[in-house]
Design a protein around this motif. Structure first.
Motif, PDB file in Angstrom:
ATOM      1  N   ALA A  81      14.306  22.873   6.309  1.00 16.91           N
ATOM      2  CA  ALA A  81      15.150  23.596   5.358  1.00 16.91           C
ATOM      3  C   ALA A  81      16.126  22.652   4.665  1.00 16.91           C
ATOM      4  N   ARG A  82      16.721  21.766   5.436  1.00 20.09           N
ATOM      5  CA  ARG A  82      17.665  20.812   4.846  1.00 20.09           C
ATOM      6  C   ARG A  82      16.958  19.952   3.793  1.00 20.09           C
ATOM      7  N   ARG A  83      15.756  19.482   4.108  1.00 22.46           N
ATOM      8  CA  ARG A  83      15.028  18.641   3.159  1.00 22.46           C
ATOM      9  C   ARG A  83      14.678  19.423   1.888  1.00 22.46           C
ATOM     10  N   MET A  84      14.266  20.685   2.045  1.00 19.96           N
ATOM     11  CA  MET A  84      13.868  21.455   0.871  1.00 19.96           C
ATOM     12  C   MET A  84      15.054  21.709  -0.056  1.00 19.96           C
ATOM     13  N   TRP A  85      16.219  22.028   0.521  1.00 18.75           N
ATOM     14  CA  TRP A  85      17.369  22.300  -0.348  1.00 18.75           C
ATOM     15  C   TRP A  85      18.034  21.016  -0.844  1.00 18.75           C
ATOM     16  N   GLN A  86      17.813  19.910  -0.174  1.00 17.41           N
ATOM     17  CA  GLN A  86      18.253  18.638  -0.741  1.00 17.41           C
ATOM     18  C   GLN A  86      17.455  18.324  -2.006  1.00 17.41           C
ATOM     19  N   GLU A  87      16.175  18.717  -2.005  1.00 18.34           N
ATOM     20  CA  GLU A  87      15.331  18.505  -3.182  1.00 18.34           C
ATOM     21  C   GLU A  87      15.640  19.516  -4.279  1.00 18.34           C
ATOM     22  N   ARG A  88      16.039  20.743  -3.875  1.00 18.40           N
ATOM     23  CA  ARG A  88      16.348  21.804  -4.850  1.00 18.40           C
ATOM     24  C   ARG A  88      17.673  22.463  -4.459  1.00 18.40           C
ATOM     25  N   PRO A  89      18.796  21.781  -4.667  1.00 19.90           N
ATOM     26  CA  PRO A  89      20.077  22.259  -4.153  1.00 19.90           C
ATOM     27  C   PRO A  89      20.576  23.562  -4.748  1.00 19.90           C
ATOM     28  N   THR A  90      20.059  23.969  -5.914  1.00 19.33           N
ATOM     29  CA  THR A  90      20.516  25.224  -6.514  1.00 19.33           C
ATOM     30  C   THR A  90      19.524  26.362  -6.304  1.00 19.33           C
ATOM     31  N   ALA A  91      18.462  26.125  -5.535  1.00 14.96           N
ATOM     32  CA  ALA A  91      17.463  27.172  -5.292  1.00 14.96           C
ATOM     33  C   ALA A  91      18.067  28.317  -4.480  1.00 14.96           C
ATOM     34  N   SER A  92      17.691  29.523  -4.835  1.00 13.69           N
ATOM     35  CA  SER A  92      18.129  30.684  -4.074  1.00 13.69           C
ATOM     36  C   SER A  92      17.564  30.642  -2.662  1.00 13.69           C
ATOM     37  N   ILE A  93      18.194  31.387  -1.759  1.00  5.61           N
ATOM     38  CA  ILE A  93      17.718  31.481  -0.375  1.00  5.61           C
ATOM     39  C   ILE A  93      17.031  32.825  -0.209  1.00  5.61           C
ATOM     40  N   LEU A  94      15.747  32.788   0.063  1.00  2.00           N
ATOM     41  CA  LEU A  94      14.983  34.010   0.310  1.00  2.00           C
ATOM     42  C   LEU A  94      14.626  34.080   1.786  1.00  2.00           C
ATOM     43  N   PHE A 172      10.771  40.295   0.745  1.00  7.46           N
ATOM     44  CA  PHE A 172      11.861  39.366   1.043  1.00  7.46           C
ATOM     45  C   PHE A 172      13.186  39.986   0.636  1.00  7.46           C
ATOM     46  N   VAL A 173      14.263  39.396   1.133  1.00  4.17           N
ATOM     47  CA  VAL A 173      15.604  39.680   0.627  1.00  4.17           C
ATOM     48  C   VAL A 173      16.248  38.349   0.262  1.00  4.17           C
TER      49      VAL A 173
END
Length: 217
Positions: A81-94, A172-173
């Motif tokens: 999860a950390r790696r994915m949001w480091q690559e896309r820091p503004t992506a929403s969390i589903l 999803f939410v």
């Protein structure tokens, strides 16, 4: 610290902290063992924010899956999860439903009425989100999608007569602090805590939820 949201009959909502999407996604995976998926995000275009999907009329800008096979990205690993949001820091969390939880979705006004009633009844609650679309999502054990229609009928309600839906397998939410266009951010009405790690069964909450939705019609 807490604040009272107008129109909630003094139901107390925890004040939201300035947590980053990355930190929140990692925490959900690490502390709750929830699968998380990076969704779309908001792009600044001509002074406004538009969904990264490119649809100017997107119904949930910045808060829906970014690709058809979005479930293949779901992870319960804090490291991933950390790696994915480091690559896309503004992506929403589903948060995929139907795995470790389902959610029961009701209008905000009915949700606050139900929350007050549940607390008077001293029912054990799971986490609850409040969305910018004025919906509340009550987290319950998975499997709710299959049983809720019969539960409502046993309580004397036709499922189609209430604005009450269940998100289960394949759905999803969006999780806090995800923003939905210019409408605002998803918030916790009942924040995840150690005390509510064990989720209630939908059957335990259905009577106050159905009653509140019936009053809200």
């Amino acid at each position: 610290m807490e604040e009272t949201i107008a129109g909630t009959d003094a139901v107390q909502i925890p004040k939201q902290r300035g947590e980053s999407l990355l930190d929140a996604a990692v925490r959900y995976a690490e502390e709750r063992h929830w699968d998380v998926v990076p969704g779309t995000w908001l792009d600044a275009v001509d002074g406004s924010h538009r969904c990264s999907c490119g649809d100017a009329a997107c119904p949930a800008p910045g808060a829906h899956p970014a690709r058809p096979d979005w479930m293949s990205e779901a992870t319960g690993s804090a490291t991933v999860a950390r790696r994915m949001w480091q690559e896309r820091p503004t992506a929403s969390i589903l948060l995929p439903t139907g795995l470790t939880f389902d959610t029961v979705s009701v209008p905000e006004t009915a949700g606050f009425l139900a929350l007050a009633r549940m607390r008077r009844m001293e029912l054990a609650l799971g986490p609850v989100t409040l969305t910018p679309d004025r919906r509340m999502e009550f987290f319950v054990l998975p499997g709710a999608a299959a049983k809720v229609p019969d539960l409502l009928r046993r309580l004397g309600w036709a499922p189609s007569s209430l604005d009450l839906t269940v998100r289960g397998e394949g759905d999803f939410v969006a999780a806090p602090p995800t923003r939905v266009g210019s409408r605002g951010a998803v918030q916790w009405a009942c924040r995840p805590t150690v005390a509510n790690r064990w989720l209630p069964d939908a059957e335990e909450l259905m009577s106050p939820l159905a009653y509140a939705c019936g009053r809200d019609r």
